[in-house]
Enzyme design. Structure first.
Site, short mmCIF file in Angstrom:
data_model
loop_
_atom_site.label_atom_id
_atom_site.label_comp_id
_atom_site.label_asym_id
_atom_site.label_seq_id
_atom_site.Cartn_x
_atom_site.Cartn_y
_atom_site.Cartn_z
N ASP A 22 53.65 38.61 56.97
CA ASP A 22 52.39 38.44 56.24
C ASP A 22 52.28 37.07 55.59
O ASP A 22 53.25 36.30 55.55
CB ASP A 22 52.24 39.56 55.18
N ASN A 70 54.66 50.42 45.69
CA ASN A 70 53.72 51.48 46.07
C ASN A 70 53.95 51.97 47.50
O ASN A 70 53.13 52.67 48.06
CB ASN A 70 52.28 50.99 45.90
N HIS A 83 54.25 49.95 50.18
CA HIS A 83 53.69 49.14 51.26
C HIS A 83 54.77 48.48 52.10
O HIS A 83 55.88 48.25 51.64
CB HIS A 83 52.64 48.13 50.74
N GLU A 135 48.76 48.27 52.35
CA GLU A 135 48.71 49.06 51.13
C GLU A 135 48.47 50.54 51.43
O GLU A 135 48.04 50.90 52.54
CB GLU A 135 47.57 48.54 50.24
C1 GLP Z 1 55.70 41.83 49.00
C2 GLP Z 1 55.69 41.50 50.52
C3 GLP Z 1 56.47 42.53 51.28
C4 GLP Z 1 57.75 42.81 50.52
C5 GLP Z 1 57.40 43.58 49.28
C6 GLP Z 1 58.56 43.80 48.34
O1 GLP Z 1 54.45 41.88 48.43
N1 GLP Z 1 54.40 41.38 51.08
O2 GLP Z 1 56.72 42.06 52.60
O3 GLP Z 1 58.62 43.58 51.29
O4 GLP Z 1 56.28 43.05 48.62
O5 GLP Z 1 58.90 42.66 47.64
P1 GLP Z 1 60.27 42.49 46.86
O6 GLP Z 1 61.32 42.34 47.89
O7 GLP Z 1 60.09 41.20 46.08
O8 GLP Z 1 60.45 43.68 46.02
#
Ligand code: GLP
Length: 244
Positions: A67, A136, A138, A143
């Site tokens: 992303d 959440n 995702h 989402e």
């Molecule tokens: C982000 C990214 C995801 C990631 C997730 C968790 O917003 N878009 O690809 O896996 O949220 O992030 P973190 O590893 O900082 O908890």
């Protein structure tokens, strides 16, 4: 679905690193799906160390990132382009032409999404997809409520994500409200998926994920139907599930 329970963040990162290197050394032209966020930072550091020790080369690797935010310039430290270059790509030998990250500055975002999806198909799909999970549930930026049939698309970030990701920005107002994300069906087409989960703040969502049937309210839950999913989770992340 296979769950590898590890002690802590370091062990999660090294376990993922070993699995990935095994795959890279097995396949002639490996296609990797890569994630951002705090979770895979340790994995990237270890891969760089292994590269520096000549234990792995990325010369034949092609990568697709999950992303990218809409509207952030490439030199903005919060863009995923910047994150990937800074934390990984410029420290290894992957050729620039093999790196793919959605362009969140494209004039025609819809066209950008269609072309991204097509490029993944042309590459014969992703061999190993690295994933983190949002608070959440995702995956990528898909989402809760996103269709399991979704392909790469422009998505609206919801409040949990905006709040959670605001820790990287000067203020919550600076967090982009939209992103381009690989779709859920795109992620499901990967030949192998590795989900990394670490920390107490992920304990709740991981426990739900393990217990519940796949539902679009918890996007990651579709991974339970993936043909080859490995979850690497540390003690903190598994604490709720283990105590329930
Ligand atoms: C982000 C990214 C995801 C990631 C997730 C968790 O917003 N878009 O690809 O896996 O949220 O992030 P973190 O590893 O900082 O908890």
């Amino acid at each position: 679905m296979k769950i590898i329970a590890v002690k802590n963040y370091e062990e999660m990162s090294s376990t993922a690193c070993n699995l990935l290197i095994e795959k890279i050394n097995q396949v002639d032209y490996p296609v990797l799906g890569l994630a951002t966020g705090s979770t895979p930072e340790g994995l990237y550091q270890l891969l760089i160390e292994k590269f520096n020790n000549n234990e792995v080369s990325f010369k034949n690797v092609k990568s697709f990132n999950l992303d990218e935010y809409v509207g952030l310039k490439k030199d903005n430290p919060n863009s995923y382009y910047y994150y990937m270059n800074n934390n990984f790509f410029h420290l290894i030998d992957i050729p620039d032409r093999n790196i793919n990250i959605p362009n969140g500055l494209a004039k025609n975002l819809q066209k950008e999404c269609e072309e991204y999806e097509e490029k993944i198909k042309q590459a014969n799909n992703i061999d190993v997809q690295i994933l983190g999970i949002g608070l959440n549930g995702h995956i990528g930026f898909n989402e809760p409520g996103t269709s399991f049939a979704s392909v790469t698309q422009v998505v609206d970030l919801n409040n949990t994500t905006i709040e959670s990701n605001s820790r990287f920005f000067k203020s919550i107002d600076e967090v982009p409200r939209q992103a381009i994300s690989m779709g859920i069906s795109t992620i499901m087409q990967s030949k192998e998926a590795i989900l990394l989960v670490t920390g107490k703040n992920k304990a709740e969502i991981l426990s739900k994920f393990i217990k519940e049937e796949p539902t679009e309210d918890l996007p990651a839950s579709i991974l339970k139907n993936h043909e080859n999913l490995t979850i690497i989770a540390d003690e903190d992340a598994l604490s709720k599930f283990n105590n329930d």
